[in-house]
Design a protein around this motif. Structure first.
Motif, short mmCIF file in Angstrom:
data_model
loop_
_atom_site.label_atom_id
_atom_site.label_comp_id
_atom_site.label_asym_id
_atom_site.label_seq_id
_atom_site.Cartn_x
_atom_site.Cartn_y
_atom_site.Cartn_z
N THR A 64 9.84 9.42 -1.97
CA THR A 64 9.84 9.70 -0.10
C THR A 64 10.92 9.38 0.36
O THR A 64 11.17 10.07 1.01
CB THR A 64 8.68 9.33 0.30
OG1 THR A 64 7.58 9.59 -0.99
CG2 THR A 64 8.54 10.12 1.41
N ARG A 65 10.81 7.91 0.08
CA ARG A 65 11.96 7.18 1.32
C ARG A 65 13.71 7.52 1.43
O ARG A 65 14.48 8.02 2.08
CB ARG A 65 12.25 5.73 1.10
CG ARG A 65 10.73 4.96 2.15
CD ARG A 65 11.06 4.21 2.24
NE ARG A 65 11.56 2.87 1.71
CZ ARG A 65 11.22 1.88 0.00
NH1 ARG A 65 9.27 2.30 1.12
NH2 ARG A 65 11.97 1.51 -0.15
N ALA A 66 13.55 7.81 -0.27
CA ALA A 66 15.17 7.39 -0.68
C ALA A 66 16.14 10.04 -0.58
O ALA A 66 16.70 9.82 -0.17
CB ALA A 66 15.27 8.27 -1.92
N ALA A 67 14.44 10.46 0.04
CA ALA A 67 14.93 11.56 0.35
C ALA A 67 14.68 12.08 1.57
O ALA A 67 15.34 13.71 1.86
CB ALA A 67 13.60 12.79 -0.27
N ALA A 68 14.27 11.03 2.51
CA ALA A 68 13.50 11.41 4.31
C ALA A 68 16.03 11.25 4.63
O ALA A 68 16.59 10.75 4.39
CB ALA A 68 13.32 9.93 4.19
N ILE A 73 0.55 -0.90 0.12
CA ILE A 73 -0.21 0.27 0.19
C ILE A 73 0.65 1.27 -0.02
O ILE A 73 1.51 1.95 0.66
CB ILE A 73 -0.99 -0.11 1.30
CG1 ILE A 73 -1.25 -1.01 1.33
CG2 ILE A 73 -2.53 1.18 0.69
CD1 ILE A 73 -2.81 -1.78 -0.18
N ARG A 74 0.79 1.56 -0.48
CA ARG A 74 2.10 2.83 -1.65
C ARG A 74 1.50 4.55 -0.70
O ARG A 74 2.52 4.78 -0.06
CB ARG A 74 2.63 2.79 -2.45
CG ARG A 74 3.05 1.27 -3.15
CD ARG A 74 4.23 0.92 -2.54
NE ARG A 74 5.26 1.51 -2.32
CZ ARG A 74 5.98 1.29 -1.71
NH1 ARG A 74 5.94 0.23 -0.86
NH2 ARG A 74 6.90 1.90 -1.20
N VAL A 75 0.45 4.14 -1.69
CA VAL A 75 -0.02 5.77 -1.44
C VAL A 75 -1.25 5.52 -0.28
O VAL A 75 -2.01 4.35 -0.99
CB VAL A 75 -0.67 6.72 -1.91
CG1 VAL A 75 -0.99 8.29 -1.55
CG2 VAL A 75 1.44 7.44 -3.14
N VAL A 130 -3.00 13.11 1.46
CA VAL A 130 -1.97 11.97 1.71
C VAL A 130 -1.47 12.28 2.78
O VAL A 130 -0.66 12.98 3.33
CB VAL A 130 -0.45 12.43 0.46
CG1 VAL A 130 -0.18 10.74 1.01
CG2 VAL A 130 -1.43 12.22 -1.18
N LEU A 131 -2.64 11.00 3.65
CA LEU A 131 -1.81 10.90 5.22
C LEU A 131 -0.46 9.77 5.52
O LEU A 131 -0.05 9.36 6.14
CB LEU A 131 -2.86 9.33 5.59
CG LEU A 131 -3.83 11.11 5.96
CD1 LEU A 131 -5.41 10.61 6.41
CD2 LEU A 131 -3.48 13.03 6.05
N VAL A 132 -1.01 8.63 3.98
CA VAL A 132 0.56 7.31 4.06
C VAL A 132 0.95 7.56 2.44
O VAL A 132 0.42 7.82 1.58
CB VAL A 132 0.14 6.30 4.42
CG1 VAL A 132 0.47 4.77 4.15
CG2 VAL A 132 -1.26 6.23 6.05
N ASP A 133 2.30 7.69 3.04
CA ASP A 133 3.12 7.84 1.87
C ASP A 133 4.17 6.98 1.45
O ASP A 133 5.09 7.40 2.31
CB ASP A 133 3.37 9.16 1.16
CG ASP A 133 3.81 9.18 -0.12
OD1 ASP A 133 4.81 8.91 -0.44
OD2 ASP A 133 4.52 10.16 -0.07
#
Length: 427
Positions: free
Chosen positions: A423-427, A406-408, A415-418
């Motif tokens: 997104t992970r790479a930018a974190a 469940i990606r989004v 958008v409550l879940v991403d």
């Protein structure tokens, strides 16, 4: 004002059509679906944020319309069999909030909760407060449809606690006027739906009263009349053919559970167009084995094993007869919150197509709770509750049971879940 969002879909399961569409874009504005267009028709919107789901499946957010968020659950604790009586109210509230959030993270944008009575009383007032916190954006969570229990002394719900457990005053009601008072109190407390028990039940503290009558016709008539007078629907726990017949006759709105049934009761349900909520997941073999390994009482495990084949046959008979089936799991102690799409795997294993199963958790669920005008499908004007799924659940329905797929998760255009890779790479 929220920035418009364009979602570029590789595959769209819209909750209405029998077949998916491909290469479609969705425009979300002010929390709603503003347009659904083929190809690149929405590419020129320079002020819009883009969600690239071109390699994924987009579908409506799922709904589980029968569960118990306040129950002790293996997703948040191990001592579930004693926690019902050892938890403080504050601990119970913290766990309940987390359970709801686990549902959202698993792609469920709406759940219908049916309370969890304890010796201290019902818990639906706290769930109402959660609903308000989620709706206002104070906390992230799914939409909540809150149920209030209205039931007699020695009903299945009452026998769900040991005989020696203290009962809070007013937790049960006897006689038509006490029932009416309990309905009114529940409504004053903010519930959305009233739930009662017509038959007995199984599965707790050695309870074997499934064939007993759990409410008189006069009491049930008073309950339904009072609830409907306030514009509130009624859900009924029904484990037997007679209880199903009584529910249909009384005008109950949804039939909860697939246990024992006969052809006459099925015909009455289908003729009346009453939605059936099967709640099969928690009785599946792997869940039974988990409970056995965890040390659940042997009589409870034995009950579940005896009912596995019966409930499966009942589901198949309802499905073959054309009953309106909407997804509900009865999740309480097991399975873990967030595993709820296991219910859809069960439906497919018992003869539904993957698309039919998905419809039970989207369009059918929205219809069953009277929210199909705004939820359950991705159509212009509806609320933008949707999920982006890695993999294709039409090829393998089990994809939906793995939260990592469940990606989004979008609720009301936000958008409550991403879990997208960038997104992970930018974190």
């Amino acid at each position: 004002m929220q920035k418009p969002i364009v979602i570029k879909c590789g595959t769209l399961i819209d909750g209405e059509a029998d077949k998916p569409s491909h290469d479609v874009s969705i425009l979300v504005e002010d929390g709603r679906i503003a347009a659904v267009e083929a190809g690149a028709a929405l590419d020129g919107l320079s002020d819009a944020e883009t969600i690239d789901a071109s390699g994924a499946v987009v579908m409506p957010g799922m709904m589980d319309i029968h569960l118990h968020l306040a129950s002790p659950n293996v997703s948040t604790r191990q001592d579930v069999d004693v926690a019902r009586f050892s938890r403080s109210a504050s601990s119970m509230l913290m766990e309940t909030v987390r359970h709801a959030q686990l549902m959202l993270e698993a792609g469920f944008t709406l759940v219908r909760d049916f309370d969890w009575p304890t010796p201290q009383g019902s818990f639906h007032e706290a769930i109402v407060s959660m609903r308000e916190a989620f709706d206002s954006g104070l906390l992230p969570g799914p939409r909540l449809v809150v149920g209030g229990l209205t039931h007699i002394t020695a009903s299945h719900f009452d026998l769900g606690m040991p005989r020696s457990a203290q009962r809070a005053p007013g937790i049960t009601a006897d006689g038509p006027w006490e029932i009416r008072r309990q309905v009114r109190t529940n409504i004053r407390n903010g519930v959305d739906v009233l739930k009662t028990c017509i038959s007995g039940g199984l599965g707790t503290f050695g309870e074997e009263n499934v064939w007993s009558r759990n409410i008189t016709p006069e009491e049930l008539s008073a309950l339904v009349d009072e609830a409907h007078a306030f514009g509130k629907p009624v859900a009924a726990h029904c484990h037997t053919p007679d209880s199903v017949r009584v529910a249909v006759e009384a005008g109950v709105d949804t039939i909860e559970h697939c246990v024992y049934i006969d052809d006459d009761a099925i015909a009455r349900v289908v003729d009346a167009g009453k939605p059936v909520i099967p709640t099969l997941a928690f009785r599946q073999r792997k869940i039974i084995e988990r409970r056995r390994r965890r040390g659940a009482p042997p009589d409870v495990v034995a009950q579940m094993e005896r009912l596995l084949d019966e409930t499966s046959r009942t589901f198949q008979r309802y499905h073959a007869a054309g009953a309106r089936i909407a997804m509900g799991t009865d999740t309480n102690v097991e399975p873990g919150f967030g595993e709820n799409a296991l219910e859809l795997e069960v439906y497919v294993n018992l003869g539904m197509t993957p698309m039919e199963a998905i419809m039970t958790a989207t369009r059918n669920a929205a219809e069953a709770i009277g929210r199909a005008d705004e939820l359950g499908s991705i159509r212009r004007g509806k609320l933008a509750d949707l999920i982006v799924v890695r993999g294709n659940p039409l090829d393998d329905i089990a994809i939906l049971s793995d939260t990592r797929n469940i990606r989004v998760v979008m609720k009301g255009g936000k958008v409550l879940v991403d879990r997208r890779e960038q997104t992970r790479a930018a974190a």
